[in-house]
Design a protein around this motif. Sequence first.
Motif, short mmCIF file in Angstrom:
data_model
loop_
_atom_site.label_atom_id
_atom_site.label_comp_id
_atom_site.label_asym_id
_atom_site.label_seq_id
_atom_site.Cartn_x
_atom_site.Cartn_y
_atom_site.Cartn_z
N ILE A 79 -35.12 15.17 4.73
CA ILE A 79 -35.22 13.73 4.49
C ILE A 79 -35.74 13.14 5.67
CG2 ILE A 79 -33.79 11.53 4.14
CD1 ILE A 79 -31.76 13.33 2.66
N PHE A 80 -36.61 12.27 5.40
CA PHE A 80 -37.38 11.24 6.55
C PHE A 80 -36.76 10.06 6.68
CE2 PHE A 80 -40.76 13.98 8.21
CZ PHE A 80 -40.71 15.13 7.34
N ILE A 81 -36.85 9.49 8.03
CA ILE A 81 -36.65 8.08 8.25
C ILE A 81 -37.81 7.78 9.24
CG2 ILE A 81 -35.52 6.21 9.61
CD1 ILE A 81 -32.92 7.42 8.84
N ILE A 82 -38.59 6.71 8.69
CA ILE A 82 -39.86 6.17 9.39
C ILE A 82 -39.57 5.10 10.30
CG2 ILE A 82 -41.99 5.41 9.18
CD1 ILE A 82 -42.22 8.16 8.89
N LEU A 83 -40.17 5.15 11.65
CA LEU A 83 -39.91 4.07 12.76
C LEU A 83 -41.21 3.40 12.63
CD1 LEU A 83 -37.90 5.65 15.24
CD2 LEU A 83 -37.21 4.44 13.31
N SER A 84 -41.40 1.98 12.42
CA SER A 84 -42.70 1.38 12.70
C SER A 84 -42.54 0.06 13.28
CB SER A 84 -43.27 1.27 11.25
OG SER A 84 -42.48 0.46 10.59
N GLY A 85 -43.70 -0.35 14.04
CA GLY A 85 -43.48 -1.63 14.59
C GLY A 85 -43.86 -2.78 13.50
N TYR A 86 -44.00 -3.92 13.71
CA TYR A 86 -44.32 -5.02 12.90
C TYR A 86 -45.84 -4.80 12.40
CZ TYR A 86 -39.69 -7.46 13.45
OH TYR A 86 -38.59 -7.77 13.37
N ALA A 87 -46.67 -4.74 13.32
CA ALA A 87 -48.00 -4.53 13.23
C ALA A 87 -48.19 -3.38 12.24
CB ALA A 87 -48.58 -4.37 14.48
N ASP A 88 -47.35 -2.21 12.10
CA ASP A 88 -47.68 -1.20 11.31
C ASP A 88 -46.98 -1.28 9.84
OD1 ASP A 88 -46.99 0.75 14.26
OD2 ASP A 88 -49.05 -0.06 13.39
N PHE A 89 -46.51 -2.52 9.49
CA PHE A 89 -45.72 -2.73 8.26
C PHE A 89 -46.47 -2.36 7.17
CE2 PHE A 89 -42.30 -4.30 5.93
CZ PHE A 89 -42.61 -4.83 4.90
N SER A 90 -47.49 -2.76 6.89
CA SER A 90 -48.40 -2.22 5.67
C SER A 90 -48.58 -0.84 5.60
CB SER A 90 -49.60 -3.28 5.55
OG SER A 90 -50.45 -2.82 6.71
N TYR A 91 -48.93 -0.34 6.85
CA TYR A 91 -49.17 1.06 7.01
C TYR A 91 -47.77 1.83 6.56
CZ TYR A 91 -50.88 5.47 9.39
OH TYR A 91 -51.02 6.63 9.67
N ALA A 92 -46.82 1.33 6.88
CA ALA A 92 -45.49 2.04 6.72
C ALA A 92 -45.21 2.09 5.32
CB ALA A 92 -44.46 1.18 7.39
N GLN A 93 -45.74 1.12 4.42
CA GLN A 93 -45.46 1.10 3.17
C GLN A 93 -46.07 2.34 2.39
OE1 GLN A 93 -46.84 -2.84 2.29
NE2 GLN A 93 -44.73 -3.54 1.70
N GLN A 94 -46.88 2.88 2.71
CA GLN A 94 -47.76 4.27 2.38
C GLN A 94 -46.65 5.18 2.33
OE1 GLN A 94 -51.75 5.15 3.99
NE2 GLN A 94 -51.79 3.17 4.90
N SER A 101 -36.91 8.29 2.76
CA SER A 101 -35.48 7.60 2.49
C SER A 101 -35.53 6.15 2.98
CB SER A 101 -34.51 8.21 3.28
OG SER A 101 -33.15 7.91 3.01
N ASP A 102 -35.99 5.88 4.26
CA ASP A 102 -35.97 4.68 4.79
C ASP A 102 -37.01 4.51 5.74
OD1 ASP A 102 -34.79 2.16 4.87
OD2 ASP A 102 -32.75 2.82 5.03
N TYR A 103 -37.30 2.96 5.95
CA TYR A 103 -38.18 2.89 7.47
C TYR A 103 -37.40 1.71 7.96
CZ TYR A 103 -39.97 -1.50 5.15
OH TYR A 103 -40.23 -2.63 4.87
N ILE A 104 -37.51 1.71 9.34
CA ILE A 104 -36.71 0.98 10.35
C ILE A 104 -37.62 0.49 11.31
CG2 ILE A 104 -35.00 0.55 11.93
CD1 ILE A 104 -33.42 2.78 10.52
N LEU A 105 -37.83 -1.06 11.57
CA LEU A 105 -38.64 -1.52 12.37
C LEU A 105 -38.15 -1.55 13.91
CD1 LEU A 105 -39.45 -4.90 10.55
CD2 LEU A 105 -40.93 -2.93 10.44
N LYS A 106 -39.02 -1.15 14.88
CA LYS A 106 -38.85 -1.32 16.08
C LYS A 106 -38.75 -2.66 16.65
CE LYS A 106 -40.85 3.13 17.36
NZ LYS A 106 -41.87 3.87 18.20
N PRO A 107 -37.97 -2.93 17.96
CA PRO A 107 -36.76 -2.06 18.34
C PRO A 107 -35.99 -1.69 17.25
CG PRO A 107 -36.53 -4.27 19.19
CD PRO A 107 -38.04 -4.41 18.35
#
Length: 520
Positions: A79-94, A101-107
Motif C-alpha cells: 500500500i502507498f501513502i504519497i507525500l506532496s507539497g502544495y505546489a504538487d497538489f495537481s500532480y499528486a492527484q494522478q 491509499s492516501d496523500y498527505i501534504l507537507k509539512p
Amino acid sequence: MYKVLIVDDEIFVRKGLIKILNECSLQFEICGEAENGEQALTLIEQLNPELVIADIRMPVLDGLGLIQKVKTELKQQPIFIILSGYADFSYAQQAFRYNVSDYILKPVDEQELTAALNKITRTLNQKQLLSITKEKPLVETVIESLLQTQPDDQVMERIAYALELPLSSSYTYVIAEVQDQLPPGEMDYMPALKTSLQHYFRQEVQTLLLHVRTNNQYGIIVPELWMDERNRGERSSYSNLLDTLEREAGTTLAFFIGHKVSHLKQIVVSGASAEKCLNYRFAAGFQGIYMADELLELPLYYFDIDEGLHSKLIYEVEANNAVGYSTVVDAIFTLFQERHFAPGAVTNTIRRSMIAIINIIRQLEGDENTLQWMTELLHWPLKYRNLHQLKQVFQLFIGEAAEYIAEKRGGKSEGNIEKIKKYIDGHYRENIYLKGIASDFDMNPVYLGQLFRKTYGVYFNEYLLTLRIEEAKRLLRQTKKRMYEIAELVGFQNADYFATQFEKLENMTPTDYRNLMIGQ
C-alpha cells in the motif's frame, strides 16, 4: 507488526516520519529507508513491506514512477501513502489512478498521518484475514481484528467457514485474568488453558478462539452453542468453567465477561464491555466472576477516601496500634467494595497512605527502602490483581512500617506527650505552633494533634489559646500595660486578633474585662 519503507530525498523528512511512527503505537515497524525511487524499488523487492510512504518528487525516479513500476514489474504490491507539497497538489492527484491509499501534504501533520495509518491497519488486518484457510486459521489475527473493527461480509464469511462456526449466533468475549501474584509473562498458561477449554467444551478438534493479552490476561470468544448442554444460568455456567480452569491450570483466575451479542461480527461490542468490567475488579461479592450485564450500570467511584479515615490510619500507624490500624484498613477496603472504587481511585488511596508513612520515616531519619514490603506495594498493580491480594500486601506494609516507626522513635511516643505539654506550658508566650513542635520531637503533626487530644481531652490550639488568655487576664488585672503590649507578651502577633479570641473565650472584650476587675 506490518513493515514500512520510508522513501524521501530529504533525510530530515525521513527521520521525522520515523519518529512519528515510533511514537504513535500502531502496528508498524520501519524496515528501511530510501532517498529515491530506484533505491526504493530494490528495497521493496528485498524487504517486502506492507506499506510504502513516498515523496512525490525525488531524483532518479519520482514517487509516481515508483508506484507505476511496482504495479507493473513486481510481485509484491504494498500500500502507498504519497507525500506532496502544495505546489504538487495537481500532480499528486494522478497518484489516485494507481489506487494510492492516501496523500498527505507537507509539512506532515502527525494527527493526519496517524488517521491514515489507522485506516491502513484495518485494511491490512482484513487482507490478512482473507488469507485464512480451513487447515491453518490465523487465530490471533482473527480475534484481534474482530476486537478492533467489524469486518465486511466477505471477510466474515471466510472467518466463519474457517472456524466452522455460524455467523448469526450468540457469542461472548471473556477476559480470563491469571491472579498468581507473579509479574506479567513469567508463566505461560496458554497450553494449560487451551487443553482445559477443549476438554470442557468438548471441542478437541475444533479451533478455540483464544489469544494472549497483556498483564497476564487471555481473551476467549465463547460461542453460546458450546455452553448449552450445561447451562443452568449464565453466571452458574461461567462459575463452573472458572472452577475447572483453576483446577486444571493450577492457578487463581478471574473472568471479566462482556455482553452477549447475536452475531460474530459484533464481538467488538462484547469485547469493549468486557474491558469495562476490568474497572470493577475491586467491587464486592462477585467471587471472580465480573459480568457486564450486572456491573456496567453501577457508577464507579473515582475519588479518594475521606480525610478523617486517612488521618485515622496514619495516627494508628504512628501509635503502633495493630488493632487500630487493622480496623481502619478493614474500613478502607470495605469502602473500595461498597462504593465500587475505580482502579485509579484505589491506586491514589494506597499511594497517599504510602507517601504519608514515608514522610514520617524520613522525619525520623529512617530509610523506607529497608522495609521488605515497600517495593512490593510500590509495584502492586503488576502482581496483586484482586481485593484480597491487595489488602494482604497493604496490611503487611502497614504493620512493618508501624513497627519500624516505633523502633526509630524508641517507643517513647506516649512518654513524649507529657514532655510536649510541659514544653507548651513553658513556651506558650512564644510564636509556637503544632507543626514546629512535632518537628522538634520527631513526630508527625497529625499524629501529635490526635495524641494530644486523646491524652488531654482538648485540641492543641484550644489548649494553647486557653493558656494565653489566662495569662492575658492576669496582666489585665495586675498591670497597666496597653492592649498591644499584652497581646505581644502572651504570644499574639496582632492586637485585633488577640481581642477577637479573648472575646470569643470570655464573652467580653479585654477592655471590658479590665474595667470589670477595676470596679470590683
